[in-house]
Design an enzyme around this catalytic site. Structure first.
Site, short mmCIF file in Angstrom:
data_model
loop_
_atom_site.label_atom_id
_atom_site.label_comp_id
_atom_site.label_asym_id
_atom_site.label_seq_id
_atom_site.Cartn_x
_atom_site.Cartn_y
_atom_site.Cartn_z
N ASN A 110 0.78 -0.86 -0.37
CA ASN A 110 -0.01 -0.60 -0.55
C ASN A 110 0.90 1.14 -0.04
O ASN A 110 2.16 1.51 0.15
CB ASN A 110 -1.37 -0.19 1.25
N HIS A 112 1.08 5.15 1.24
CA HIS A 112 0.26 6.39 2.07
C HIS A 112 0.51 7.71 2.18
O HIS A 112 1.55 8.25 2.52
CB HIS A 112 0.21 5.49 3.64
N SER A 139 4.09 7.48 1.93
CA SER A 139 5.03 5.82 2.38
C SER A 139 4.72 4.89 1.49
O SER A 139 3.41 4.46 1.22
CB SER A 139 5.14 5.67 4.03
N ASP A 148 -2.93 0.82 8.22
CA ASP A 148 -1.46 1.66 7.54
C ASP A 148 -0.59 1.11 8.88
O ASP A 148 0.25 2.42 8.91
CB ASP A 148 -1.74 3.68 7.93
#
Length: 216
Positions: A110, A112, A139, A148
């Site tokens: 992912n 972020h 990030s 997260d």
């Protein structure tokens, strides 16, 4: 790691990070191959980006399912039909169930828009400005069951300008997302990046808790 790394990308909106991945893969020396793009919204523009690049594109409307678990089960079935070596979240605006995350443990990335662990969740640029931060960024991390909160792979760090607004900061961070996300995917596809018992490993060396950092 196979010579070709099958990547499935999940989106919910415009797909600008998806486009950055497509552009990077089309350079010709990247073993990643996007085998499918899936959105929980049929009107997501990212699906058009995928089709324009000749990538199979699918929509799966979460509103058609009784609960989050039922949707995630159907999503897993659709994803796995495309034999992913890596699953990439690119603006996928759904909180994933623990079962989903565990199913793809170690092969789920992912991005972020903050320097995690700061500012998990939403409104990251406004929160950074309100805190008076001198630095901000984005990030890439492996996804775990903590929102997260997974181990960091790569961060792009930029200086906050005195005249920055949430909008201007978001724009500058977005540019950096398009740099570091394709790089992290390329590392994984090349077999250089993996999540091991010692944490995130790059070229068989453990990365620090903050991941590999690029300063702009």
């Amino acid at each position: 790691m196979p010579s070709t790394c099958n990547v499935v990308v999940l989106i919910s909106g415009s797909g600008s990070n998806l486009q950055a991945l497509i552009d990077d893969i089309q350079t010709g020396d990247n073993p990643a191959r996007i085998s499918a793009v899936i959105s929980n919204r049929a009107d997501a523009y990212g699906l058009e980006r995928a089709r324009a690049a000749g990538i199979p594109a699918f929509s799966l409307d979460h509103r058609q399912f009784a609960d989050r678990e039922a949707f995630d089960a159907a999503l897993i079935e659709l994803i796995d039909q495309n034999s992913p070596d890596l699953l990439v979240l690119a603006g996928f605006m759904r909180i994933l169930t623990s079962g989903f995350v565990r199913h793809y443990q170690g092969r789920l990335l992912n991005i972020h828009p903050s320097l995690l662990p700061k500012y998990k969740g939403l409104h990251t640029h406004q929160r950074a400005l309100e805190a008076g931060d001198g630095e901000h960024g984005c990030s890439v991390h492996f996804v775990t069951e903590e929102l997260d909160g997974g181990p960091l792979v790569l961060q792009s760090v930029l200086l906050v300008n005195a005249d920055d607004t949430p909008a201007s900061l978001a724009e500058r961070v977005h540019v950096q997302e398009h740099v570091i996300y394709p790089l992290a995917v390329r590392w994984f596809a090349q077999g250089r990046l993996h999540l091991g018992t010692q944490g995130v490993m790059l070229d068989d060396q453990p990365l620090p808790a903050s991941g590999h950092q690029i300063r702009t």
